[in-house]
Design a protein around this motif. Structure first.
Motif, mmCIF file in Angstrom:
data_model
loop_
_atom_site.group_PDB
_atom_site.id
_atom_site.type_symbol
_atom_site.label_atom_id
_atom_site.label_comp_id
_atom_site.label_asym_id
_atom_site.label_seq_id
_atom_site.Cartn_x
_atom_site.Cartn_y
_atom_site.Cartn_z
ATOM 1 N N LYS A 1 0.833 -1.208 0.000
ATOM 2 C CA LYS A 1 0.000 0.000 0.000
ATOM 3 C C LYS A 1 0.872 1.264 0.000
ATOM 4 O O LYS A 1 0.563 2.247 -0.656
ATOM 5 C CB LYS A 1 -0.936 0.022 1.218
ATOM 6 C CG LYS A 1 -2.011 -1.040 1.176
ATOM 7 C CD LYS A 1 -3.066 -0.698 0.172
ATOM 8 C CE LYS A 1 -4.246 -1.619 0.299
ATOM 9 N NZ LYS A 1 -5.325 -1.273 -0.601
ATOM 10 N N GLU B 1 2.189 1.764 -3.485
ATOM 11 C CA GLU B 1 1.133 2.289 -4.357
ATOM 12 C C GLU B 1 0.919 3.782 -4.097
ATOM 13 O O GLU B 1 0.720 4.555 -5.031
ATOM 14 C CB GLU B 1 -0.171 1.525 -4.131
ATOM 15 C CG GLU B 1 -0.149 0.105 -4.654
ATOM 16 C CD GLU B 1 -1.381 -0.694 -4.253
ATOM 17 O OE1 GLU B 1 -2.275 -0.151 -3.555
ATOM 18 O OE2 GLU B 1 -1.448 -1.875 -4.639
ATOM 19 N N ALA B 2 0.941 4.169 -2.829
ATOM 20 C CA ALA B 2 0.759 5.586 -2.483
ATOM 21 C C ALA B 2 1.921 6.419 -3.009
ATOM 22 O O ALA B 2 1.727 7.534 -3.501
ATOM 23 C CB ALA B 2 0.626 5.751 -0.971
ATOM 24 N N ALA C 1 1.528 6.898 -6.718
ATOM 25 C CA ALA C 1 0.438 7.814 -7.043
ATOM 26 C C ALA C 1 0.672 9.224 -6.488
ATOM 27 O O ALA C 1 -0.190 10.097 -6.639
ATOM 28 C CB ALA C 1 -0.879 7.272 -6.502
ATOM 29 N N ASN C 2 1.811 9.455 -5.846
ATOM 30 C CA ASN C 2 2.141 10.740 -5.225
ATOM 31 C C ASN C 2 1.091 11.169 -4.204
ATOM 32 O O ASN C 2 0.769 12.346 -4.093
ATOM 33 C CB ASN C 2 2.341 11.834 -6.272
ATOM 34 C CG ASN C 2 3.595 11.620 -7.080
ATOM 35 O OD1 ASN C 2 4.580 11.084 -6.577
ATOM 36 N ND2 ASN C 2 3.561 12.017 -8.345
ATOM 37 N N ASP C 3 0.549 10.207 -3.452
ATOM 38 C CA ASP C 3 -0.433 10.474 -2.405
ATOM 39 C C ASP C 3 0.309 10.562 -1.067
ATOM 40 O O ASP C 3 0.554 9.549 -0.416
ATOM 41 C CB ASP C 3 -1.485 9.367 -2.377
ATOM 42 C CG ASP C 3 -2.591 9.632 -1.388
ATOM 43 O OD1 ASP C 3 -2.561 10.674 -0.705
ATOM 44 O OD2 ASP C 3 -3.506 8.783 -1.287
ATOM 45 N N GLU C 4 0.695 11.762 -0.699
ATOM 46 C CA GLU C 4 1.520 11.985 0.487
ATOM 47 C C GLU C 4 0.815 11.549 1.775
ATOM 48 O O GLU C 4 1.443 10.981 2.668
ATOM 49 C CB GLU C 4 1.925 13.460 0.580
ATOM 50 C CG GLU C 4 2.967 13.757 1.625
ATOM 51 C CD GLU C 4 4.314 13.105 1.339
ATOM 52 O OE1 GLU C 4 5.007 12.764 2.307
ATOM 53 O OE2 GLU C 4 4.669 12.921 0.158
ATOM 54 N N ALA C 5 -0.486 11.772 1.881
ATOM 55 C CA ALA C 5 -1.222 11.419 3.101
ATOM 56 C C ALA C 5 -1.223 9.900 3.317
ATOM 57 O O ALA C 5 -0.948 9.421 4.422
ATOM 58 C CB ALA C 5 -2.645 11.945 3.028
ATOM 59 N N SER C 6 -1.521 9.158 2.268
ATOM 60 C CA SER C 6 -1.528 7.692 2.380
ATOM 61 C C SER C 6 -0.122 7.159 2.619
ATOM 62 O O SER C 6 0.067 6.201 3.372
ATOM 63 C CB SER C 6 -2.102 7.052 1.118
ATOM 64 O OG SER C 6 -3.459 7.363 0.975
#
Length: 131
Positions: free
Chosen positions: A97, A100-101, A104-109
């Motif tokens: 996970k 994947e984060a 996707a450049n999803d800093e919070a995740s």
């Protein structure tokens, strides 16, 4: 001295890693087992409850339902801290996970899963120390 066949062995091991295809019969068995274990888990406490949650998590993981597997493994560790198959699988799922984060450049995740991985390392330390 001689390394005959060593390179070939490594290459074949990489090729052998194939996805295991679940049959419909196996899926039905896993879903039935999950249903029965969920009914049973509310009637027990402690170490036994931890084992049941771990079994549920492993079944969900085999089915490919990662979020449900993570939830079950977290409940297992809350019931009793232990380092076993559930712990290892949960750590792998967190790492997946997190990757994947990051992709996707999803800093919070990304921060969430890094924090969860740190908590898992603390569980490992606690179990080793006997806390």
């Amino acid at each position: 001295m001689f390394r005959f066949g060593k390179r070939k062995d490594k290459e074949t091991k990489k090729l052998v890693k194939e996805e295991v295809v679940l049959t419909e019969e196996r899926k039905e068995d896993l879903l039935r087992m999950i249903h029965l274990k969920k009914e049973r888990v509310n009637q027990i406490v402690g170490e036994e409850q931890s084992k049941v949650y771990e079994e549920i998590g492993l079944a969900f993981n085999e089915l490919g339902e990662e979020d449900n597997a993570i939830d079950a493994f977290e409940k297992s560790i809350q019931a009793k801290k232990s380092v076993g198959d559930g712990y290892k699988t949960l750590l792998k799922l967190y790492n997946k996970k997190r990757a994947e984060a990051a992709k996707a450049n999803d800093e919070a995740s990304l921060q969430l899963y890094l924090k969860k991985m740190d908590q898992m390392m603390q569980v490992s330390k606690d179990v080793t120390r006997g806390v």
